[in-house]
Design a protein around this motif. Structure first.
Motif, PDB file in Angstrom:
ATOM      1  N   ASP A  10      32.069  36.558  38.325  1.00 35.16           N
ATOM      2  CA  ASP A  10      32.788  37.826  39.167  1.00 35.16           C
ATOM      3  C   ASP A  10      31.954  38.669  39.739  1.00 35.16           C
ATOM      4  N   GLU A  13      31.839  40.076  43.528  1.00 33.36           N
ATOM      5  CA  GLU A  13      32.728  40.413  43.544  1.00 33.36           C
ATOM      6  C   GLU A  13      32.963  42.192  42.651  1.00 33.36           C
ATOM      7  N   PHE A  14      32.343  41.986  42.253  1.00 37.43           N
ATOM      8  CA  PHE A  14      31.714  43.110  41.271  1.00 37.43           C
ATOM      9  C   PHE A  14      30.865  44.320  42.472  1.00 37.43           C
ATOM     10  N   ARG A  17      32.692  45.149  45.111  1.00 38.99           N
ATOM     11  CA  ARG A  17      33.360  46.353  44.990  1.00 38.99           C
ATOM     12  C   ARG A  17      33.458  47.909  45.032  1.00 38.99           C
ATOM     13  N   TYR A  39      40.071  49.215  39.449  1.00 43.11           N
ATOM     14  CA  TYR A  39      39.599  48.601  38.765  1.00 43.11           C
ATOM     15  C   TYR A  39      39.437  47.311  38.018  1.00 43.11           C
ATOM     16  N   GLU A  43      43.151  47.240  36.781  1.00 43.17           N
ATOM     17  CA  GLU A  43      43.333  45.218  37.194  1.00 43.17           C
ATOM     18  C   GLU A  43      42.926  44.428  36.725  1.00 43.17           C
ATOM     19  N   ARG A  44      41.078  44.467  36.060  1.00 38.57           N
ATOM     20  CA  ARG A  44      40.588  43.598  35.757  1.00 38.57           C
ATOM     21  C   ARG A  44      40.407  43.680  34.269  1.00 38.57           C
ATOM     22  N   TRP A  46      38.400  44.701  31.670  1.00 40.35           N
ATOM     23  CA  TRP A  46      36.924  44.614  31.285  1.00 40.35           C
ATOM     24  C   TRP A  46      36.566  46.262  30.121  1.00 40.35           C
TER      25      TRP A  46
END
Length: 184
Positions: A10, A13-14, A17, A39, A43-44, A46
């Protein structure tokens, strides 16, 4: 998710973003907080609402630029590598673009296009900051025990900022005291 899984799968992508958010951060990194929240929390998954809000509040209470909350979020998600990725991602594109545009616009500041662009940035920045404030206030406003106090503190802050020249740090301090005493 373990840190190793995050780093391998990830991190690009992180980082990407935050690169994109950098180009949207007109008015500062705080203007992109709603999208970061969507996000990272929505979405994630986290972070949760409390972790996100705590990171922003901690950074805002600290001396320095408001972008400090970005490495805190990155650290919460992926440790030091997350803090580095988020910080470089949010700072690099906007810094390079700002340098180039400011040099270009400095030579053309009296042209109608540059004046119109500059005048249009103010309402857009205020709107983005209002959205960020709303995202940060939602966890408190959703709780019935905190709703009235939260709304009162928001209203008082808006009034004081509008009608006085009191530095925002005093309002942050007052909000912290009100929270610590348990009134909100």
């Amino acid at each position: 998710m373990s840190g190793a899984e995050f780093l391998l799968a990830d991190l690009p992508e992180f980082f990407g973003r935050f690169l994109l958010l950098s180009l949207l951060s007109i008015g500062g990194a705080m203007s992109t907080a709603p999208e970061m929240h969507r996000y990272l929390v929505g979405e994630r998954g986290w972070l949760d609402d409390g972790q996100f809000t705590t990171a922003v509040a901690l950074a805002q209470a600290s001396p320095g630029p408001n972008v400090i909350f970005v490495p805190v979020l990155g650290f919460q998600v992926a440790g030091w590598i997350g803090a580095l990725a988020a910080t470089v991602g949010i700072l690099a594109p906007s810094t390079l673009l700002s340098l180039g545009v400011s040099r270009w616009a400095g030579k053309r500041r009296d042209t109608p296009g540059v004046r119109a662009f500059t005048a249009g940035l103010a309402p857009m920045t205020v709107s983005l900051m209002a959205c960020a404030g709303w995202v940060l206030a939602l966890p408190y406003l959703r709780e019935p025990d905190h709703r009235l106090g939260g709304l009162a503190l928001i209203a008082l802050t808006v009034l004081v900022m509008h009608y006085t020249r009191l530095a925002p740090i005093w309002l942050i301090l007052a909000g912290g005291i009100v929270g610590a005493v348990g009134w909100i």
